[in-house]
Design an enzyme around this catalytic site. Structure first.
Site, short mmCIF file in Angstrom:
data_model
loop_
_atom_site.label_atom_id
_atom_site.label_comp_id
_atom_site.label_asym_id
_atom_site.label_seq_id
_atom_site.Cartn_x
_atom_site.Cartn_y
_atom_site.Cartn_z
N ILE A 297 68.53 38.33 80.41
CA ILE A 297 70.06 37.82 82.05
C ILE A 297 69.25 36.42 81.39
O ILE A 297 70.20 35.09 81.55
CB ILE A 297 69.21 37.81 83.01
CG1 ILE A 297 70.31 38.00 84.15
CG2 ILE A 297 67.92 38.02 82.99
CD1 ILE A 297 70.15 38.83 84.69
N ASP A 298 67.61 35.94 81.15
CA ASP A 298 67.80 35.02 80.99
C ASP A 298 68.19 33.76 79.59
O ASP A 298 67.23 32.43 79.77
CB ASP A 298 66.36 35.11 80.81
CG ASP A 298 65.05 35.53 82.32
OD1 ASP A 298 65.54 35.59 83.45
OD2 ASP A 298 63.96 35.37 81.98
N MET A 341 66.56 33.26 89.08
CA MET A 341 65.41 34.34 87.25
C MET A 341 65.39 33.11 86.54
O MET A 341 66.30 32.00 85.97
CB MET A 341 66.25 35.33 87.27
CG MET A 341 64.98 36.91 87.58
SD MET A 341 65.73 38.21 87.34
CE MET A 341 65.18 38.85 88.83
O1 LIG Z 1 60.81 42.60 88.39
P1 LIG Z 1 60.73 43.41 87.21
O2 LIG Z 1 61.47 44.54 86.50
O3 LIG Z 1 59.41 43.37 85.75
O4 LIG Z 1 61.85 41.65 86.10
C1 LIG Z 1 61.34 40.50 86.40
C2 LIG Z 1 61.98 39.52 85.37
O5 LIG Z 1 63.15 40.05 84.13
C3 LIG Z 1 63.89 39.85 83.86
O6 LIG Z 1 64.76 39.42 84.78
C4 LIG Z 1 64.22 39.34 82.59
O7 LIG Z 1 63.37 38.87 81.79
C5 LIG Z 1 62.87 38.18 84.18
O8 LIG Z 1 64.38 37.10 85.11
C6 LIG Z 1 62.42 38.39 85.22
O9 LIG Z 1 61.28 37.89 86.02
#
Ligand SMILES: O=P(O)(O)OC[C@H]1O[C@](O)(CO)[C@@H](O)[C@@H]1O
Ligand SMILES: Nc1ncnc2c1ncn2[C@@H]1O[C@H](COP(=O)(O)OP(=O)(O)OP(=O)(O)O)[C@@H](O)[C@H]1O
Ligand SMILES: [Mg+2]
Length: 560
Positions: A297-298, A341
């Site tokens: 998504i980033d 994010m």
């Molecule tokens: O809370 P989780 O599932 O570890 O994911 C958070 C991370 O995943 C992402 O959506 C994708 O890397 C980041 O933007 C975010 O920091």
């Protein structure tokens, strides 16, 4: 005349196979190989005097060079390590939906240029193999084909579309790893439906719960009926996880289940995992194609134009920004703070800010900022609140982490995959702003903090991402059926291509704050750049003159 027969009738290119022990052979690090052997630095003794295309025969990386500085960074093929593989007619040529399409099959020689903005004298640069259904899969690194090419008998190889798997023989599996992203279910759906409708494949397994699901969880049979409606749902019907990558257990499971096509959907960590799975499969000599579909998504995966789910995320972020703006403008000295994010890359924040036009300040990981003093955030906020009575700040979750760790003395924590666990910068900055205005400015502000991050990630993909996911899935299927393996699929300058794993895992795609897109943002918000003039000069000095635009300059997310 279709594209392949026309290519057969023109004079075939002459290919040259190089001894891997000579100076053309690949170095251990593929990137240093390209850097050291880029046509601009090849010496004349290693160039073919006739300008023919030269190649390495090493398994990885597969680099072909040609006249005018042409470089093909090719992806592996099953026939690189399994001799005498049979081929079969491509069932697509009998498919009534495609029979009317004049140029449905891609030309065997088609490649996609990594850089399309070039200068007059710059070399043609790096290319990737174009994705799509093949008329005939030629492994140009196979000496048999090379001999035929060089003896002018290329046309003998081009008698009808071919694939490397029979429909009944295919036993595919799909796994989703890492964080959630809008569009995961669409990719799953389109792999299952694409394999069935285009190639007559009906045996597809879903691996539950990410990589560890290969050896620790059950599998789910995926039929077109099971996946029919899943694109309307967020998340992934297969479940996902971080950590748990045990290469030999995963490949044992692939081998024991008789799986011969592995579709792996995930971010940079997942693609690194896919790469080692491919290496182990090759080491064991298995006829198993490994295809990666990049998910993040980033939007932090390099080379590809953008990742699926990104557009949906930007669109959904608008709703949060809009709410923050409504709240802020309804109260005296209203301040809306929205966290989005973006661990290392601030693309969601940058694009959401540019799209919304209600944002007064956007803070991203790539652009360091400071709170106090001249040119700092607080000074700008006071000015903005006096001018406008309210303001909206968008902050990417990875922004200002160094300031947080200074003030909170946080321990370095990692998630199961080894990613750094970030502190909540949104909460932190909200508190800092409140403290500053109460204690230093003696000014009452009304601050509302909105954290929509997981809500944005959990929704189904929008229409344009749905179409994009479909193309990604189809490109992956065509590549695997054609016997390619060890590749990630994605659009490069709007054309789908097969990209070697090492190219998408070697670095992260980031916002370049000295590029035009960030300048557009600064001019739309009027926020300070937070850069000292000295920093700008240093950036410019580092940007030495070049004859070809850098990755970032060519990348559509940074420029246009
Ligand atoms: O809370 P989780 O599932 O570890 O994911 C958070 C991370 O995943 C992402 O959506 C994708 O890397 C980041 O933007 C975010 O920091
Ligand atoms: N270097 C690596 N080698 C092998 N496997 C890896 C490697 N890095 C990560 N993985 C595996 O890939 C999977 C996903 O990794 P990670 O949690 O970093 O998410 P990601 O694919 O980068 O997606 P996201 O964009 O959500 O961060 C995990 O199961 C992890 O074990
Ligand atoms: Mg990642």
């Amino acid at each position: 005349m279709d594209s392949i027969s026309s290519s057969a009738s023109i004079s075939a290119p002459r290919f040259r196979c190089f001894d891997p022990t000579n100076s053309y052979s690949a170095a251990a690090n593929p990137r240093s190989y390209v850097a050291n052997h880029h046509p601009s630095v090849l010496n004349s003794t290693t160039r073919d005097s006739k300008g023919d295309i030269g190649m390495t025969t090493n398994s990885d990386p597969k680099i072909a060079t040609g006249p005018a500085g042409y470089v093909l960074e090719d992806v592996p093929h099953l026939s690189d390590f399994i001799p005498d593989l049979p081929t079969y007619p491509n069932p697509l040529q009998e498919n009534p939906s495609y029979s009317g399409v004049r140029k449905y099959f891609v030309n065997v020689d088609d490649t996609v240029a990594e850089k399309i903005v070039v200068h007059k004298d710059s070399p043609r640069g790096i290319h990737f193999r174009r994705a799509g259904p093949r008329q005939k899969v030629l492994n140009l690194f196979n000496p048999f084909f090379l001999n035929l090419c060089n003896s002018g008998k290329l046309h003998m190889l081009l008698n009808g579309p071919q694939v490397y798997f029979e429909s009944d023989e295919v036993h595919a599996c799909i796994v989703t790893c890492g964080g959630l992203c809008p569009g995961l279910n669409t990719v799953i759906r389109e792999i299952v439906c694409g394999l069935y409708h285009r190639y007559g494949v009906s045996r597809v397994l879903g691996i539950e719960g990410g990589y560890r699901g290969f050896y620790a969880r059950n599998t789910i049979p995926l039929t077109t009926k099971v996946v029919n409606d899943i694109h309307k749902r967020g998340g992934t019907i297969l479940g996902t996880s971080r950590g748990g990558h045990d290469t030999s257990k995963i490949v044992d499971s692939i081998q024991d289940r008789g799986i011969n096509q592995v579709y792996i959907i995930g971010g940079d960590g997942t693609q690194k995992g896919a790469s080692v799975i491919y290496e182990e499969i090759k080491r064991r000599g298995l006829k198993v194609a490994v295809a990666g579909i990049p998910k993040t998504i980033d939007n932090d995966i390099p080379v590809i134009d953008k990742s699926f789910g990104f557009d949906t995320a930007v669109e959904e972020a608008q709703r949060a920004i809009n709410a923050a703006h409504v709240e802020a403008e309804s109260f005296e000295n209203g301040v809306g703070v929205v966290k989005l994010m973006g661990r290392h890359s601030g693309f969601i924040a940058m694009y959401a800010t540019l799209a919304s036009r209600d944002v007064d300040c956007c803070l991203i990981p790539e652009s360091p900022f400071h709170l106090e003093g001249p040119g700092g955030l607080f000074e700008y906020m006071v000015k903005r609140l006096k001018e406008n009575g309210h303001m909206v700040i968008v902050i990417a979750e990875g922004a200002g982490q160094e300031l947080l760790s200074d003030s909170m003395r946080t321990m370095d924590q990692q998630d199961a995959s080894g990613n750094k666990v970030l502190q909540d910068v949104g909460l932190w900055i909200s508190q800092k702003i409140k403290d500053h205005f109460t204690k230093q400015q003696k000014m009452t502000i009304n601050l509302k903090y909105i954290d929509p991050t997981y809500m944005i990630r959990a929704i189904p993909s929008n229409a344009s991402d749905n179409v994009y996911c479909t193309l990604l899935a189809h490109s992956a299927i065509h590549g695997a059926m054609a016997g390619y393996t060890g590749f990630t699929v994605g659009p490069v300058n709007s054309r789908h291509a097969y990209i070697p794993f090492y190219r998408v895992t070697e670095k992260q795609h980031k916002v370049v704050i000295t590029d035009r897109m960030w300048a557009r943002l600064l001019s739309s918000t009027n926020q300070p750049s937070f850069l000292h003039p000295k920093d700008v000069i240093e950036c410019q000095i580092e940007d030495e003159p070049h004859t070809q635009l850098t990755d970032e300059e060519n990348h559509t997310s940074n420029n246009a």
